[in-house]
Design a protein around this motif. Structure first.
Motif, PDB file in Angstrom:
ATOM      1  N   THR A 284       7.014   3.592   5.873  1.00  0.00           N
ATOM      2  CA  THR A 284       8.205   4.284   5.386  1.00  0.00           C
ATOM      3  C   THR A 284       7.795   5.552   4.652  1.00  0.00           C
ATOM      4  OG1 THR A 284       9.396   2.199   5.140  1.00  0.00           O
ATOM      5  CG2 THR A 284      10.245   4.088   3.911  1.00  0.00           C
ATOM      6  N   ALA A 285       8.397   6.663   5.055  1.00  0.00           N
ATOM      7  CA  ALA A 285       8.217   7.931   4.353  1.00  0.00           C
ATOM      8  C   ALA A 285       9.318   8.043   3.311  1.00  0.00           C
ATOM      9  CB  ALA A 285       8.284   9.093   5.332  1.00  0.00           C
ATOM     10  N   ILE A 286       8.937   8.315   2.071  1.00  0.00           N
ATOM     11  CA  ILE A 286       9.907   8.445   0.985  1.00  0.00           C
ATOM     12  C   ILE A 286       9.903   9.899   0.512  1.00  0.00           C
ATOM     13  CG2 ILE A 286      10.590   7.653  -1.303  1.00  0.00           C
ATOM     14  CD1 ILE A 286       8.912   5.084  -0.702  1.00  0.00           C
ATOM     15  N   ASP A 287      11.049  10.545   0.622  1.00  0.00           N
ATOM     16  CA  ASP A 287      11.200  11.927   0.179  1.00  0.00           C
ATOM     17  C   ASP A 287      11.325  11.928  -1.344  1.00  0.00           C
ATOM     18  OD1 ASP A 287      12.017  14.491  -0.502  1.00  0.00           O
ATOM     19  OD2 ASP A 287      13.672  14.570   0.923  1.00  0.00           O
ATOM     20  N   VAL A 288      10.379  12.572  -2.027  1.00  0.00           N
ATOM     21  CA  VAL A 288      10.427  12.666  -3.490  1.00  0.00           C
ATOM     22  C   VAL A 288      10.513  14.123  -3.943  1.00  0.00           C
ATOM     23  CG1 VAL A 288       9.302  10.457  -3.948  1.00  0.00           C
ATOM     24  CG2 VAL A 288       7.908  12.496  -3.653  1.00  0.00           C
ATOM     25  N   THR A 289      11.129  14.957  -3.082  1.00  0.00           N
ATOM     26  CA  THR A 289      11.346  16.350  -3.473  1.00  0.00           C
ATOM     27  C   THR A 289      12.020  16.396  -4.838  1.00  0.00           C
ATOM     28  OG1 THR A 289      11.547  16.952  -1.143  1.00  0.00           O
ATOM     29  CG2 THR A 289      12.341  18.550  -2.756  1.00  0.00           C
TER      30      THR A 289
ATOM     31  N   GLU B  71       0.832  -1.207   0.000  1.00  0.00           N
ATOM     32  CA  GLU B  71       0.000   0.000   0.000  1.00  0.00           C
ATOM     33  C   GLU B  71       0.864   1.253   0.000  1.00  0.00           C
ATOM     34  OE1 GLU B  71      -3.893  -0.895   2.563  1.00  0.00           O
ATOM     35  OE2 GLU B  71      -2.035  -1.061   3.691  1.00  0.00           O
ATOM     36  N   GLY B  72       0.264   2.369  -0.386  1.00  0.00           N
ATOM     37  CA  GLY B  72       0.982   3.628  -0.332  1.00  0.00           C
ATOM     38  C   GLY B  72       0.063   4.797  -0.605  1.00  0.00           C
ATOM     39  N   GLY B  73       0.584   5.997  -0.427  1.00  0.00           N
ATOM     40  CA  GLY B  73      -0.192   7.203  -0.678  1.00  0.00           C
ATOM     41  C   GLY B  73       0.676   8.439  -0.579  1.00  0.00           C
ATOM     42  N   TRP B  74       0.193   9.531  -1.156  1.00  0.00           N
ATOM     43  CA  TRP B  74       0.922  10.793  -1.212  1.00  0.00           C
ATOM     44  C   TRP B  74       0.535  11.733  -0.080  1.00  0.00           C
ATOM     45  CZ3 TRP B  74       4.834  11.650  -4.428  1.00  0.00           C
ATOM     46  CH2 TRP B  74       4.930  10.899  -5.589  1.00  0.00           C
ATOM     47  N   SER B  75       1.489  12.523   0.382  1.00  0.00           N
ATOM     48  CA  SER B  75       1.186  13.678   1.214  1.00  0.00           C
ATOM     49  C   SER B  75       0.552  14.716   0.298  1.00  0.00           C
ATOM     50  CB  SER B  75       2.457  14.253   1.838  1.00  0.00           C
ATOM     51  OG  SER B  75       2.988  13.364   2.779  1.00  0.00           O
ATOM     52  N   PRO B  76      -0.278  15.611   0.850  1.00  0.00           N
ATOM     53  CA  PRO B  76      -0.966  16.587  -0.003  1.00  0.00           C
ATOM     54  C   PRO B  76      -0.038  17.431  -0.879  1.00  0.00           C
ATOM     55  CG  PRO B  76      -1.981  16.553   2.154  1.00  0.00           C
ATOM     56  CD  PRO B  76      -0.746  15.687   2.243  1.00  0.00           C
ATOM     57  N   ASP B  77       1.166  17.749  -0.390  1.00  0.00           N
ATOM     58  CA  ASP B  77       2.072  18.579  -1.196  1.00  0.00           C
ATOM     59  C   ASP B  77       2.825  17.789  -2.264  1.00  0.00           C
ATOM     60  OD1 ASP B  77       4.038  17.196   0.236  1.00  0.00           O
ATOM     61  OD2 ASP B  77       4.814  18.990   1.254  1.00  0.00           O
ATOM     62  N   GLY B  78       2.712  16.470  -2.265  1.00  0.00           N
ATOM     63  CA  GLY B  78       3.370  15.640  -3.277  1.00  0.00           C
ATOM     64  C   GLY B  78       4.864  15.478  -3.086  1.00  0.00           C
ATOM     65  N   ASN B  79       5.388  15.882  -1.936  1.00  0.00           N
ATOM     66  CA  ASN B  79       6.820  15.748  -1.685  1.00  0.00           C
ATOM     67  C   ASN B  79       7.186  14.488  -0.908  1.00  0.00           C
ATOM     68  OD1 ASN B  79       7.778  18.093  -3.002  1.00  0.00           O
ATOM     69  ND2 ASN B  79       7.006  19.321  -1.312  1.00  0.00           N
TER      70      ASN B  79
END
Length: 177
Positions: A163-168, A142-150
């Protein structure tokens, strides 16, 4: 309270979201349920459990990968691409599009490490452009985005880890420690 369904509807017979034992035993549940919906267009004949969208494009998992459909004309949806990287082949409940950044992502994990696939759909949603296909530990299912997409959040398969993945920078995603 139950809503009033128009002609041709096949509403649920139990409370919303619950399939009754009688419907399962009679086979009615296999026919599906709908109320005040009409099909105006159709593309393809199979799909799996996930669907997400960005602007005028829909993305859904199927037998041959993640299908990309342009629904600019909802009466005539058009298959424009099939994404077949590892995570996109069987994304389970992780196939998600960031509305704020135009990024499409999914995770895959049969064995550690998991794989995180991320695509840019912001310029042309009908033709995803690969940003990264990268192993990241403790992800899958499973997974999902934070509202800002980062940040993309992914869980592990059989262990209680998120796990939080930084996609800045989507070309260099990294697990946040």
């Amino acid at each position: 309270p139950q809503t009033s369904c128009g002609p041709g509807a096949q509403p649920e017979t139990d409370i919303q979201g619950r399939v009754s034992m009688a419907d399962r035993q009679s086979g009615r549940s296999a026919e599906g349920y709908w109320c005040n919906l009409n099909v105006i267009g159709r593309q393809g004949s199979e799909a799996s459990i996930m669907m997400t969208w960005y602007k005028n494009c829909a993305y859904y998992s199927g037998a041959n990968g993640t299908y990309v459909v342009d629904v600019s004309d909802p009466t005539n949806p058009v298959l424009t691409d099939t994404v077949t990287s590892l995570a996109m082949m069987d994304p389970w409940e992780s196939l998600k599009a960031s509305q704020s950044r135009g990024l499409l992502a999914a995770v895959f994990s049969v064995d550690a490490p998991g794989i995180f696939d991320i695509y840019d759909v912001s310029k042309d949603c009908a033709h995803p452009v690969v940003q990264s296909l990268k192993p990241i530990l403790n992800i899958g299912h499973e997974g999902g985005w934070s509202p800002d997409g980062n940040t993309y959040w992914a869980n592990a398969w059989f262990i209680p880890i998120l796990t939080a993945i930084d996609v800045t920078d989507p070309t260099q995603p990294r697990a946040i420690k």
